[in-house]
Write a protein that holds these residues in place. Structure first.
Motif, mmCIF file in Angstrom:
data_model
loop_
_atom_site.group_PDB
_atom_site.id
_atom_site.type_symbol
_atom_site.label_atom_id
_atom_site.label_comp_id
_atom_site.label_asym_id
_atom_site.label_seq_id
_atom_site.Cartn_x
_atom_site.Cartn_y
_atom_site.Cartn_z
ATOM 1 N N MET A 9 -7.157 -46.360 -2.718
ATOM 2 C CA MET A 9 -7.323 -46.621 -1.287
ATOM 3 C C MET A 9 -6.809 -45.448 -0.455
ATOM 4 S SD MET A 9 -8.972 -49.355 -1.017
ATOM 5 C CE MET A 9 -8.839 -49.622 0.731
ATOM 6 N N ARG A 10 -5.711 -44.850 -0.861
ATOM 7 C CA ARG A 10 -5.190 -43.684 -0.135
ATOM 8 C C ARG A 10 -6.191 -42.530 -0.163
ATOM 9 N NH1 ARG A 10 0.731 -43.999 -2.591
ATOM 10 N NH2 ARG A 10 1.638 -45.442 -1.100
ATOM 11 N N GLU A 11 -6.865 -42.353 -1.270
ATOM 12 C CA GLU A 11 -7.827 -41.264 -1.389
ATOM 13 C C GLU A 11 -9.107 -41.546 -0.610
ATOM 14 O OE1 GLU A 11 -8.487 -40.129 -5.450
ATOM 15 O OE2 GLU A 11 -6.348 -39.946 -5.850
ATOM 16 N N LEU A 12 -9.485 -42.814 -0.503
ATOM 17 C CA LEU A 12 -10.721 -43.164 0.189
ATOM 18 C C LEU A 12 -10.587 -43.197 1.703
ATOM 19 C CD1 LEU A 12 -12.089 -46.027 -2.083
ATOM 20 C CD2 LEU A 12 -13.025 -43.729 -1.825
ATOM 21 N N LEU A 13 -9.445 -43.617 2.174
ATOM 22 C CA LEU A 13 -9.258 -43.776 3.621
ATOM 23 C C LEU A 13 -8.750 -42.486 4.240
ATOM 24 C CD1 LEU A 13 -7.593 -47.304 3.660
ATOM 25 C CD2 LEU A 13 -9.970 -46.735 4.149
ATOM 26 N N PRO A 14 -9.290 -42.130 5.420
ATOM 27 C CA PRO A 14 -8.765 -40.949 6.100
ATOM 28 C C PRO A 14 -7.354 -41.234 6.618
ATOM 29 C CG PRO A 14 -10.358 -42.082 7.479
ATOM 30 C CD PRO A 14 -10.352 -42.773 6.138
ATOM 31 N N PRO A 15 -6.549 -40.193 6.798
ATOM 32 C CA PRO A 15 -5.214 -40.407 7.375
ATOM 33 C C PRO A 15 -5.316 -41.101 8.740
ATOM 34 C CG PRO A 15 -5.438 -38.174 6.556
ATOM 35 C CD PRO A 15 -6.807 -38.819 6.464
ATOM 36 N N ALA A 16 -4.303 -41.850 9.095
ATOM 37 C CA ALA A 16 -4.320 -42.643 10.327
ATOM 38 C C ALA A 16 -4.460 -41.786 11.584
ATOM 39 C CB ALA A 16 -3.052 -43.485 10.433
ATOM 40 N N ASP A 17 -4.023 -40.534 11.559
ATOM 41 C CA ASP A 17 -4.086 -39.697 12.764
ATOM 42 C C ASP A 17 -5.450 -39.035 12.952
ATOM 43 O OD1 ASP A 17 -3.799 -38.037 10.591
ATOM 44 O OD2 ASP A 17 -2.399 -36.677 11.561
ATOM 45 N N GLN A 18 -6.347 -39.204 11.987
ATOM 46 C CA GLN A 18 -7.696 -38.654 12.114
ATOM 47 C C GLN A 18 -8.679 -39.781 12.418
ATOM 48 O OE1 GLN A 18 -8.671 -36.608 8.523
ATOM 49 N NE2 GLN A 18 -7.239 -34.931 8.909
ATOM 50 N N ASP A 19 -9.365 -39.696 13.544
ATOM 51 C CA ASP A 19 -10.348 -40.732 13.910
ATOM 52 C C ASP A 19 -11.736 -40.218 13.852
ATOM 53 O OD1 ASP A 19 -8.522 -42.798 14.294
ATOM 54 O OD2 ASP A 19 -8.084 -42.085 16.327
#
Length: 64
Positions: free
Chosen positions: A54-64
């Motif tokens: 999941m960490r690899e699939l999801l973009p970091p929270a500060d990038q929209d």
């Protein structure tokens, strides 16, 4: 609370440990159980794998 946790309790603590810091007693109980229970070892490994994926699939929270 008994000294030997059940598999159900270890599953719950493993899941909770993904979101919060377990207490020293909780961590020790889980570790002791994992020494003798391959089913819970597998569950814990699968939970860690899902978390990493999941960490690899999801973009970091500060990038929209």
């Amino acid at each position: 609370m008994s000294l030997k946790p059940t598999c159900k309790e270890v599953h719950r603590l493993t899941s909770e440990g993904m979101d919060r810091q377990l207490s020293l007693v909780e961590r020790m109980r889980v570790r002791m159980h994992l020494l003798v229970c391959t089913a819970c070892q597998n569950f814990t490994a699968q939970m860690q794998l899902v978390r990493r994926a999941m960490r690899e699939l999801l973009p970091p929270a500060d990038q929209d």
